[in-house]
Design an enzyme around this catalytic site. Structure first.
Site, PDB file in Angstrom:
ATOM      1  N   GLY A  13       0.946  -1.252   0.217  1.00  0.00           N
ATOM      2  CA  GLY A  13       0.062  -0.044   0.138  1.00  0.00           C
ATOM      3  C   GLY A  13       1.001   1.266  -0.250  1.00  0.00           C
ATOM      4  O   GLY A  13       2.032   1.084  -0.241  1.00  0.00           O
ATOM      5  N   ALA A  15       1.882   3.159   2.436  1.00  0.00           N
ATOM      6  CA  ALA A  15       2.899   3.113   3.483  1.00  0.00           C
ATOM      7  C   ALA A  15       4.075   2.451   3.010  1.00  0.00           C
ATOM      8  O   ALA A  15       5.227   2.941   3.347  1.00  0.00           O
ATOM      9  CB  ALA A  15       2.358   2.458   4.812  1.00  0.00           C
ATOM     10  N   GLN A  47     -10.973   6.291  -1.883  1.00  0.00           N
ATOM     11  CA  GLN A  47     -11.678   7.432  -2.616  1.00  0.00           C
ATOM     12  C   GLN A  47     -11.302   8.489  -1.932  1.00  0.00           C
ATOM     13  O   GLN A  47     -11.502   9.425  -2.758  1.00  0.00           O
ATOM     14  CB  GLN A  47     -13.137   6.927  -2.504  1.00  0.00           C
ATOM     15  CG  GLN A  47     -13.688   5.678  -3.323  1.00  0.00           C
ATOM     16  CD  GLN A  47     -14.832   5.269  -3.069  1.00  0.00           C
ATOM     17  OE1 GLN A  47     -15.968   6.101  -2.592  1.00  0.00           O
ATOM     18  NE2 GLN A  47     -15.500   4.268  -3.815  1.00  0.00           N
ATOM     19  N   GLY A  48     -11.196   8.572  -0.731  1.00  0.00           N
ATOM     20  CA  GLY A  48     -11.055  10.113   0.065  1.00  0.00           C
ATOM     21  C   GLY A  48      -9.545  10.531  -0.436  1.00  0.00           C
ATOM     22  O   GLY A  48      -8.837  10.062  -1.262  1.00  0.00           O
ATOM     23  N   GLY A  49      -9.187  11.522   0.062  1.00  0.00           N
ATOM     24  CA  GLY A  49      -8.175  12.375  -0.488  1.00  0.00           C
ATOM     25  C   GLY A  49      -7.069  12.434   0.680  1.00  0.00           C
ATOM     26  O   GLY A  49      -6.944  11.531   1.449  1.00  0.00           O
ATOM     27  N   GLU A 113     -14.373  17.222   4.136  1.00  0.00           N
ATOM     28  CA  GLU A 113     -14.826  16.044   4.540  1.00  0.00           C
ATOM     29  C   GLU A 113     -15.168  16.120   6.071  1.00  0.00           C
ATOM     30  O   GLU A 113     -15.047  17.033   6.791  1.00  0.00           O
ATOM     31  CB  GLU A 113     -13.966  14.889   4.372  1.00  0.00           C
ATOM     32  CG  GLU A 113     -13.544  14.751   2.665  1.00  0.00           C
ATOM     33  CD  GLU A 113     -12.773  13.479   2.571  1.00  0.00           C
ATOM     34  OE1 GLU A 113     -12.490  12.884   3.442  1.00  0.00           O
ATOM     35  OE2 GLU A 113     -12.402  13.251   1.259  1.00  0.00           O
ATOM     36  N   HIS A 232     -17.188   2.803   8.551  1.00  0.00           N
ATOM     37  CA  HIS A 232     -17.386   3.943   7.490  1.00  0.00           C
ATOM     38  C   HIS A 232     -18.858   4.130   7.378  1.00  0.00           C
ATOM     39  O   HIS A 232     -19.705   3.047   7.343  1.00  0.00           O
ATOM     40  CB  HIS A 232     -17.042   3.548   6.035  1.00  0.00           C
ATOM     41  CG  HIS A 232     -16.854   4.887   5.143  1.00  0.00           C
ATOM     42  ND1 HIS A 232     -17.975   5.598   4.859  1.00  0.00           N
ATOM     43  CD2 HIS A 232     -15.871   5.832   4.827  1.00  0.00           C
ATOM     44  CE1 HIS A 232     -17.808   6.515   4.046  1.00  0.00           C
ATOM     45  NE2 HIS A 232     -16.221   6.771   4.061  1.00  0.00           N
ATOM     46  N   ARG A 278     -16.947  10.300  11.658  1.00  0.00           N
ATOM     47  CA  ARG A 278     -17.445   9.080  11.339  1.00  0.00           C
ATOM     48  C   ARG A 278     -18.056   8.126  12.288  1.00  0.00           C
ATOM     49  O   ARG A 278     -19.231   7.455  12.255  1.00  0.00           O
ATOM     50  CB  ARG A 278     -16.469   8.371  10.700  1.00  0.00           C
ATOM     51  CG  ARG A 278     -15.842   8.926   9.305  1.00  0.00           C
ATOM     52  CD  ARG A 278     -14.805   8.355   8.666  1.00  0.00           C
ATOM     53  NE  ARG A 278     -14.605   8.698   7.461  1.00  0.00           N
ATOM     54  CZ  ARG A 278     -13.510   8.404   6.594  1.00  0.00           C
ATOM     55  NH1 ARG A 278     -12.565   7.467   6.970  1.00  0.00           N
ATOM     56  NH2 ARG A 278     -13.525   8.835   5.311  1.00  0.00           N
ATOM     57  N   HIS A 338     -14.211  -0.452   8.241  1.00  0.00           N
ATOM     58  CA  HIS A 338     -13.394   0.332   7.483  1.00  0.00           C
ATOM     59  C   HIS A 338     -12.223   0.796   7.765  1.00  0.00           C
ATOM     60  O   HIS A 338     -11.037   0.458   7.038  1.00  0.00           O
ATOM     61  CB  HIS A 338     -14.206   1.792   7.104  1.00  0.00           C
ATOM     62  CG  HIS A 338     -13.353   2.705   6.090  1.00  0.00           C
ATOM     63  ND1 HIS A 338     -13.511   2.239   4.890  1.00  0.00           N
ATOM     64  CD2 HIS A 338     -12.935   3.898   6.165  1.00  0.00           C
ATOM     65  CE1 HIS A 338     -12.708   3.386   4.164  1.00  0.00           C
ATOM     66  NE2 HIS A 338     -12.334   4.293   5.145  1.00  0.00           N
ATOM     67  N   ARG A 373     -10.515   7.619  13.474  1.00  0.00           N
ATOM     68  CA  ARG A 373      -9.679   8.442  12.491  1.00  0.00           C
ATOM     69  C   ARG A 373     -10.443   9.605  11.930  1.00  0.00           C
ATOM     70  O   ARG A 373     -11.522   9.566  11.583  1.00  0.00           O
ATOM     71  CB  ARG A 373      -9.441   7.438  11.494  1.00  0.00           C
ATOM     72  CG  ARG A 373      -8.433   8.170  10.395  1.00  0.00           C
ATOM     73  CD  ARG A 373      -7.957   6.955   9.261  1.00  0.00           C
ATOM     74  NE  ARG A 373      -9.175   6.412   8.315  1.00  0.00           N
ATOM     75  CZ  ARG A 373      -9.467   6.806   7.364  1.00  0.00           C
ATOM     76  NH1 ARG A 373      -8.804   7.900   6.468  1.00  0.00           N
ATOM     77  NH2 ARG A 373     -10.330   6.134   6.664  1.00  0.00           N
ATOM     78  N   SER A 378      -5.355   9.391   6.755  1.00  0.00           N
ATOM     79  CA  SER A 378      -4.446   7.981   6.599  1.00  0.00           C
ATOM     80  C   SER A 378      -3.525   7.941   5.728  1.00  0.00           C
ATOM     81  O   SER A 378      -2.366   7.359   5.775  1.00  0.00           O
ATOM     82  CB  SER A 378      -5.676   6.659   6.310  1.00  0.00           C
ATOM     83  OG  SER A 378      -6.237   7.068   5.544  1.00  0.00           O
TER      84      SER A 378
END
Length: 523
Positions: A13, A15, A47-49, A113, A232, A278, A338, A373, A378
């Site tokens: 990923g 990271a 999908q987030g930024g 967000e 999520h 969230r 999530h 989070r 992330s």
């Protein structure tokens, strides 16, 4: 077979990719080991930024405060300060490498967000940020002569020395040859992701079952705050379709959450309404579903410009269209597992409690996320702390890699065991009894259920059964941690302990194989 490297990074990923890149810059040969395809990661599907202060009307202090508030103040203030101060610098480095973020009028576009009080979310390809930035970094590492990419290698254990106090390598199975292949190194970095796929439904790929975390536990590393699992709020809930993620950014664009009667039920329940943190939105959706006896609520975009919706969310729109849902109208959604805030205890440079072992990304508990989070922290956490690991290995006393004694595995040859039934039942019981709402009765039932599943595997000796036993062990640790936390905080909500302890009584949950669950006061 043993391979000698300076550094071994497990996980492909963002990271793992960023860590491999920065370690290569430190000098030495790097092995980047992936369980399956290099694109099979949470990062790739995100999908987030990426959250970073990028405008004159925003400050790192405000980003810090939003992160602390979302995390129910269980965050490590030093870790959050590092994240919010260094995030813009890491974004700048990506741009200098050639990464392209979405722009408008010649400037980088900034989204909003849940939990953020400013527009500070950078996107790439609209709702395809994870795919874009991960693909970009895959290209970077593939061009690096100091990095060897070894995909289709199933990591199952760490190799230790010095009385198990130092990690000197990683054991894998080559999934093409079915033979063991070990990697010996000066340092091993676990970037193996979280354990969201222990639950069903989940937005995670099925590879995210905490294999790296439980391997670290077996080797003697300390784990922290495993009870905190974020759901999520808005995963697709349509019959016959997977729990496809409907990005937080959709609500950031102004989408409403409606119940069966068409009422915006978040009004009056939080000042930020649909953009509340969230954990709050997920609980309110869950409660609304319980009240109505429904399997979903509706995310309405009817009042928004349809052309902008399709342009802003091309990936989501295309997928929904393929299964007969018009994104510009309404989407049936429900919470799904999530992101795991808990993981391997790490300091501000990714060091674990074992010498030679580092961790980064969702596998790590750095203190950034706290009990919940903040959206879009992330991906940027991966970039910030991967660079700090590279800084640490330059100063830490690391041994030169030397061949280790051969591994004695108890894997039986032959056809793999069918453990799909155990996996499915584990996912269901985790969501039903260790999910958004928890109680002592249900958690104790879950412990009994896990014990029963473990008995079904006790006579199986395949690699698949070994891995599944580890996942059951991790599930048990999550349950025990949730049972021991007698309060509601962040993503952990106990119906029998609905109040949050005062900050002066806040604590972390620590566990290792040699030490039972321990509560450590928040400093």
């Amino acid at each position: 077979m043993q391979n000698i490297y300076d550094y071994v990074v497990i996980g492909s990923g963002l990271a793992g990719l960023c860590t491999a890149h920065y370690l290569s810059g430190s000098g030495g040969k790097v092995a980047l080991v992936a369980k399956s395809e290099i694109t099979d990661s949470n990062s790739y599907h995100a999908q987030g930024g990426m959250a970073a202060v990028w405008s004159d009307d925003d400050t790192s202090r405000e980003h810090y405060e939003d992160t602390m508030e979302a995390g129910a103040y269980l965050n490590d203030p030093s870790a959050v300060t590092i994240l919010t101060d260094e995030a813009p610098k890491r974004i700048e480095e990506l741009i200098e490498l050639g990464m392209k973020f979405d722009t408008a009028g010649g400037k980088i576009s900034l989204g909003l967000e849940g939990g953020h009080h400013h527009h500070r979310i950078l996107h790439a390809g609209g709702d395809a940020t994870g795919q874009k930035v991960t693909s970009f970094m895959i290209g970077v590492v593939r061009e690096d002569a100091n990095i060897d990419i070894l995909d289709h290698h199933l990591f199952f254990d760490l190799i230790t020395d010095d009385g198990a106090s130092r990690v000197i390598g990683a054991r894998t199975i080559d999934r093409d040859t079915h033979k063991e292949e070990d990697f010996i190194a000066r340092a091993v970095v676990l970037a193996t992701g979280g354990y969201g796929a222990l639950y069903a439904p989940t937005t995670n790929p099925q590879s995210a079952k905490g294999d790296g975390i439980i391997a670290a536990y077996r080797a003697g590393a300390t784990l922290r705050d495993l009870e905190f699992v974020q759901f999520h709020p808005t995963a697709l809930s349509a019959e016959g379709a997977p729990a496809f993620l409907i990005s937080e950014a959709v609500r950031g664009e102004g989408a409403y959450l409606l119940n069966r009667r068409g009422k915006r039920f978040m009004l009056g329940r939080h000042p930020l309404v649909e953009l509340a943190p969230r954990d709050i939105v997920a609980r309110e959706i869950f409660n609304e579903m319980q009240r109505e006896g429904s399997s979903s609520v509706r995310l309405s975009l009817r009042h928004l410009d349809p052309d902008r919706v399709r342009m802003r969310f091309p990936t989501i729109s295309e997928y929904l269209s393929s299964i007969g849902i018009d994104m510009t109208e309404e989407i049936p959604v429900a919470p799904a597992a999530h992101y795991a805030m808990g993981g391997i205890l790490a300091d501000l440079y990714g060091r674990t409690t074992l010498k030679g072992l580092y961790t980064v990304g969702e596998a790590a508990s750095t203190g950034v996320m706290g009990a919940n989070r903040l959206a879009s922290n992330s991906l940027v956490e991966c970039t910030v702390f991967s660079k700090r690991i590279a800084e640490a290995v330059r100063s830490d006393e690391l041994r030169e890699p030397v061949p280790a004694t051969s591994c004695v595995t108890d894997f039986a040859p032959g056809e793999p065991d069918d453990i799909s039934g155990v996996e499915e039942r584990l996912g269901n019981l985790m969501s039903q009894k260790v999910g958004i709402l928890r109680s002592e009765r249900e958690l104790k039932e879950a412990l009994s259920d896990v014990a029963a599943l473990r008995k079904e595997l006790e006579n199986l000796r395949s690699a698949q059964a070994y891995m599944q036993r580890g996942r059951l062990d991790l599930a048990e640790l999550v349950i025990r941690s949730a049972l021991a936390r007698d309060e509601s905080r962040g993503s952990h909500y106990r119906t029998d302990f609905p109040e949050m302890r005062p900050l002066g009584e806040a604590y972390h949950t620590l566990v290792s194989k040699d030490t039972d669950l321990t509560h450590i006061p928040l400093l």
